[in-house]
Design a protein around this motif. Structure first.
Motif, PDB file in Angstrom:
ATOM      1  N   ALA A 236       0.796  -1.212   0.052  1.00  0.00           N
ATOM      2  CA  ALA A 236       0.088   0.070   0.007  1.00  0.00           C
ATOM      3  C   ALA A 236       0.794   1.271   0.001  1.00  0.00           C
ATOM      4  N   SER A 237       2.141   0.969  -0.584  1.00  0.00           N
ATOM      5  CA  SER A 237       3.018   2.234  -0.253  1.00  0.00           C
ATOM      6  C   SER A 237       2.768   3.554  -1.434  1.00  0.00           C
ATOM      7  N   GLY A 238       2.707   4.748  -1.120  1.00  0.00           N
ATOM      8  CA  GLY A 238       2.359   5.811  -2.285  1.00  0.00           C
ATOM      9  C   GLY A 238       0.900   5.833  -2.631  1.00  0.00           C
ATOM     10  N   VAL A 239       0.911   6.232  -3.837  1.00  0.00           N
ATOM     11  CA  VAL A 239      -0.308   6.531  -4.524  1.00  0.00           C
ATOM     12  C   VAL A 239      -0.312   5.553  -5.574  1.00  0.00           C
ATOM     13  N   ASP A 240      -1.850   4.552  -5.856  1.00  0.00           N
ATOM     14  CA  ASP A 240      -1.658   3.582  -6.719  1.00  0.00           C
ATOM     15  C   ASP A 240      -2.612   4.469  -7.950  1.00  0.00           C
ATOM     16  N   PHE A 241      -1.836   4.626  -9.119  1.00  0.00           N
ATOM     17  CA  PHE A 241      -2.527   5.119 -10.196  1.00  0.00           C
ATOM     18  C   PHE A 241      -3.105   3.809 -11.167  1.00  0.00           C
ATOM     19  N   SER A 242      -3.977   3.801 -11.708  1.00  0.00           N
ATOM     20  CA  SER A 242      -4.267   2.561 -12.704  1.00  0.00           C
ATOM     21  C   SER A 242      -5.432   3.328 -13.524  1.00  0.00           C
ATOM     22  N   ARG A 251      -5.806   5.001  -5.478  1.00  0.00           N
ATOM     23  CA  ARG A 251      -5.888   4.436  -4.262  1.00  0.00           C
ATOM     24  C   ARG A 251      -4.594   4.960  -3.488  1.00  0.00           C
ATOM     25  N   THR A 252      -5.113   5.235  -2.026  1.00  0.00           N
ATOM     26  CA  THR A 252      -4.043   5.191  -1.086  1.00  0.00           C
ATOM     27  C   THR A 252      -4.515   4.961   0.411  1.00  0.00           C
ATOM     28  N   GLN A 253      -3.670   4.553   1.356  1.00  0.00           N
ATOM     29  CA  GLN A 253      -4.287   4.125   2.491  1.00  0.00           C
ATOM     30  C   GLN A 253      -4.037   5.424   3.555  1.00  0.00           C
ATOM     31  N   SER A 254      -3.106   6.104   3.560  1.00  0.00           N
ATOM     32  CA  SER A 254      -2.742   7.418   4.311  1.00  0.00           C
ATOM     33  C   SER A 254      -1.720   8.007   3.862  1.00  0.00           C
ATOM     34  N   LEU A 255      -1.783   9.309   4.332  1.00  0.00           N
ATOM     35  CA  LEU A 255      -0.620  10.005   4.108  1.00  0.00           C
ATOM     36  C   LEU A 255       0.573   9.697   4.650  1.00  0.00           C
ATOM     37  N   VAL A 256       0.573   8.711   5.802  1.00  0.00           N
ATOM     38  CA  VAL A 256       1.988   8.120   6.352  1.00  0.00           C
ATOM     39  C   VAL A 256       2.274   7.136   5.129  1.00  0.00           C
ATOM     40  N   SER A 257       1.454   6.322   4.777  1.00  0.00           N
ATOM     41  CA  SER A 257       1.773   5.334   3.596  1.00  0.00           C
ATOM     42  C   SER A 257       2.677   6.018   2.351  1.00  0.00           C
ATOM     43  N   MET A 258       1.937   7.306   2.139  1.00  0.00           N
ATOM     44  CA  MET A 258       2.411   7.848   0.882  1.00  0.00           C
ATOM     45  C   MET A 258       3.972   8.303   1.023  1.00  0.00           C
ATOM     46  N   ALA A 259       4.259   8.434   2.271  1.00  0.00           N
ATOM     47  CA  ALA A 259       5.725   9.086   2.648  1.00  0.00           C
ATOM     48  C   ALA A 259       6.540   7.728   2.859  1.00  0.00           C
ATOM     49  N   VAL A 260       6.318   6.769   3.773  1.00  0.00           N
ATOM     50  CA  VAL A 260       7.013   6.029   4.161  1.00  0.00           C
ATOM     51  C   VAL A 260       6.512   4.539   3.735  1.00  0.00           C
ATOM     52  N   THR A 289      -0.433  -4.677  -5.929  1.00  0.00           N
ATOM     53  CA  THR A 289      -1.389  -3.728  -5.719  1.00  0.00           C
ATOM     54  C   THR A 289      -2.748  -4.215  -5.156  1.00  0.00           C
ATOM     55  N   GLU A 290      -3.635  -3.652  -4.887  1.00  0.00           N
ATOM     56  CA  GLU A 290      -4.877  -4.010  -4.052  1.00  0.00           C
ATOM     57  C   GLU A 290      -5.699  -4.823  -4.926  1.00  0.00           C
ATOM     58  N   THR A 291      -5.911  -4.469  -6.241  1.00  0.00           N
ATOM     59  CA  THR A 291      -6.508  -4.773  -7.351  1.00  0.00           C
ATOM     60  C   THR A 291      -6.041  -6.641  -7.355  1.00  0.00           C
ATOM     61  N   ALA A 292      -4.661  -6.754  -7.550  1.00  0.00           N
ATOM     62  CA  ALA A 292      -4.194  -8.015  -7.666  1.00  0.00           C
ATOM     63  C   ALA A 292      -4.379  -8.916  -6.546  1.00  0.00           C
ATOM     64  N   ALA A 293      -4.491  -8.140  -5.335  1.00  0.00           N
ATOM     65  CA  ALA A 293      -4.586  -8.974  -4.106  1.00  0.00           C
ATOM     66  C   ALA A 293      -6.070  -9.355  -4.265  1.00  0.00           C
ATOM     67  N   LYS A 294      -6.984  -8.690  -4.262  1.00  0.00           N
ATOM     68  CA  LYS A 294      -8.503  -9.124  -4.241  1.00  0.00           C
ATOM     69  C   LYS A 294      -8.931  -9.913  -5.540  1.00  0.00           C
ATOM     70  N   ALA A 295      -8.225 -10.261  -6.298  1.00  0.00           N
ATOM     71  CA  ALA A 295      -8.708 -10.714  -7.610  1.00  0.00           C
ATOM     72  C   ALA A 295      -8.721 -12.437  -7.012  1.00  0.00           C
ATOM     73  N   ASN A 296      -9.805 -13.248  -7.546  1.00  0.00           N
ATOM     74  CA  ASN A 296     -10.043 -14.331  -7.217  1.00  0.00           C
ATOM     75  C   ASN A 296      -8.734 -15.279  -7.434  1.00  0.00           C
ATOM     76  N   PRO A 297      -8.715 -16.657  -6.808  1.00  0.00           N
ATOM     77  CA  PRO A 297      -7.627 -17.563  -6.924  1.00  0.00           C
ATOM     78  C   PRO A 297      -7.434 -17.751  -8.399  1.00  0.00           C
ATOM     79  N   ASP A 298      -6.253 -17.505  -8.869  1.00  0.00           N
ATOM     80  CA  ASP A 298      -6.252 -17.847 -10.194  1.00  0.00           C
ATOM     81  C   ASP A 298      -6.137 -19.502 -10.820  1.00  0.00           C
ATOM     82  N   GLY A 299      -5.748 -20.266 -10.086  1.00  0.00           N
ATOM     83  CA  GLY A 299      -5.598 -21.682 -10.409  1.00  0.00           C
ATOM     84  C   GLY A 299      -5.020 -22.105 -11.643  1.00  0.00           C
TER      85      GLY A 299
END
Length: 554
Positions: A236-242, A251-260, A289-299
């Motif tokens: 969840a680092s920085g800002v996720d543009f897609s 997408r971003t979690q917080s201002l802290v995650s954008m920095a550190v 990314t969050e999108t890749a994490a929340k995708a259903n199992p590939d198999g």
């Protein structure tokens, strides 16, 4: 001196008494040094009995340490003092000799960590500010409980140059995340669950074969129970543009995650794990990314091919294959081919499906296919195509014009026989863009049938009649209306002059009202007189009484 005996003439002398000299006794003043010696010995013995083990700790530098002043603290309790500071044999490190208290002798064992506590600034914040006044001290961290025996089992330690990210007394669980690269993560980066900080990154290292990075995270209790066997972690680092078929997403979690930087996770309950909490030191994949994490199992991947006899402008490699809102796969290749029968070019779109994302249905079909020796994906797609499954291009975003492929049921579609091949051929239907173009063509055809020429002629005739009417109103009606308004204005002026305060009508009206008022008063007086003298109606009114003459009689 002689002694005389009475009754005797002779003087006799008594024999002298002989007394022996007594031995000299030892003076009890000597007891003082003896008692002092015994007390000294007891103090030495007591000190020796209460003394703890001497340990040595090596550091890169002795910055902030002082002999006899610097303390060793365990949970902010003083448990020892620095006795001396020196060097090792090659002077590459500083060796600190310290004495521990006897009651904590068991802390000198394997697994105990020592570090110098001083003001530090890192990604997790500022620490050690209390040492600005009290001075630096050596922090101690060890596992809870006592060792095998209440004595020291290790005397030489290698101190930590930075404080441990997590101490042994901190409740929670450690987990290992495998990532393709570290990204912007660092020790102290936060771990988020539903955008709440529930832990931190405590370390990282390359995998043994160098193909991945192992990131160690710690999730505090009681939030560690939300980490299940099916939990997905993502960076969840920085800002996720897609920018994809769904448009622009940020997408971003917080201002802290954008920095550190930071790590986020979300539990995914599956039929296999039942939502059970993951054990400590479990290993998970860290998705980019969050999108890749929340995708259903590939198999297991299942390749398919689709033919489109329409423009596929806006369809790109990586576009999703959608089924009832679930992404079953993505486009892998787009090529052109020529049909010699229709003399037209058409597009071939290759894609990869992951049938396991269908869940329980696929598991049941796979079990039956294994028994029959068939391929599970082909059997499932064959049944679905038989019941109207078709591929169709649809617009994902009107602003970007991007397309995606949807697999949907079209009950009225022309039946197609499905043959298993590699890749499997999925029949298609015209996309909604073609339908929209057809509808637009129908609307244009209907518009062309409208007699705009006749409507124009009728409109010109109507406008001419309207112009004549306006001219007549301007030449005939307008002057008469002006005269009428002028006469009305004169009438209103006459009425105003007639109703003026000094005009004859208001004055005469006022006089008439005064006369009416006098007549009313006379009638009222007559009525009062007749009421008191009703006989006056027959006899008439008598003579007026003379003042002081008494009543008058007729």
């Amino acid at each position: 001196m002689s002694e005389q005996v009475p009754g005797s003439g002779e003087e006799k002398f008594a024999s002298p008494a002989i007394s022996r000299k007594q031995k000299r006794r030892i003076s009890w003043i000597w007891l003082v040094p003896v008692v002092a010696a015994l007390m000294g010995i007891s103090l030495v013995v007591r000190t020796w009995m209460q003394a703890g083990p001497d340990i040595s700790i090596s550091f890169n530098t002795a910055e902030g340490l002082e002999v006899g002043k610097t303390q060793l603290r365990y949970k902010d309790v003083n448990i020892g003092t620095v006795k001396s500071i020196g060097f090792n044999s090659d002077r590459s490190r500083v060796v600190v000799q310290a004495e521990l208290a006897k009651e904590v002798s068991d802390l000198a064992r394997e697994g105990t960590n020592f570090w110098v506590v001083r003001p530090r600034l890192d990604v997790s914040g500022v620490s050690g500010l209390g040492t600005l006044l009290s001075g630096a001290y050596i922090g101690v961290d060890a596992a809870e409980g006592k060792g095998d025996s209440n004595r020291a089992t290790k005397l030489n330690f290698e101190g930590l140059e930075i404080p441990p990210a997590v101490t042994h007394d901190r409740a929670g669980k450690r987990f290992t995340l495998k990532a393709s690269d570290l990204g912007s993560l660092d020790i102290g980066s936060p771990v988020y669950f539903r955008r709440i900080n529930v832990g931190r990154v405590i370390g990282y290292a390359l995998d043994k074969n160098g193909s991945a990075v192992n990131v160690d995270v710690f999730v505090d209790a009681p939030n560690d129970k939300f980490v299940t066997n099916g939990t997905r972690f993502w960076n969840a680092s920085g800002v996720d543009f897609s920018v994809n078929a769904d448009g622009l997403k940020v997408r971003t979690q917080s201002l802290v995650s954008m920095a550190v930087g930071g790590v986020a996770f979300e539990p995914v309950q599956t039929a296999r794990d039942g939502g059970a909490a993951a054990p400590a030191d479990a290993t998970f994949d860290l998705y980019p990314t969050e999108t890749a994490a929340k995708a259903n199992p590939d198999g297991e991947a299942f390749p398919i091919r689709m033919r489109f006899d329409q423009s596929i402008r806006g369809l790109t490699v990586g576009a999703p294959i959608d089924f009832n809102g679930i992404t079953l796969g993505d486009v892998t290749q787009i090529t052109l081919d020529f049909d010699p029968v229709s003399k037209r070019f058409y597009s071939l779109v290759d894609a990869t499906l992951y049938p396991e994302r269908l869940g329980r249905v696929y598991d049941e079909v796979r079990e039956r296919a294994i028994k029959d020796g068939d391929e599970a994906g082909g059997r499932l797609l064959g049944v679905m195509v038989k019941h109207g499954l078709r591929a169709q291009l649809r617009t994902a975003n009107l602003l970007t014009g991007q397309l995606y492929v949807v697999l949907d049921d079209f009950p009225n579609a022309k039946p197609v026989e499905f043959k298993m091949s590699d890749p499997a051929i999925i029949p298609t239907v015209p996309g909604n863009l073609d339908q929209l173009q057809q509808q637009v063509s129908n609307i244009v055809a209907k518009i062309e049938k409208i007699p705009f020429d006749k409507i124009g002629e009728d409109l010109r005739t109507t406008l001419a009649s309207t112009s004549k009417l306006m001219n007549r109103l301007d030449k005939q009606v307008a002057p008469e209306a002006q005269n009428m308004l002028k006469q009305a204005k004169e009438s209103m002026a006459n009425i105003n002059s007639l109703l003026a305060s000094d005009a004859s009508l208001p004055v005469n009206t006022e006089r008439a009202m005064q006369e009416l008022s006098r007549a009313a008063r006379s009638l009222r007086a007559l009525a009062d007189f007749l009421q008191s003298n009703p006989e006056a109606l027959l006899r008439g009114r008598g003579a007026d009484p003379i003042p002081g003459a008494g009543p008058v009689r007729n």
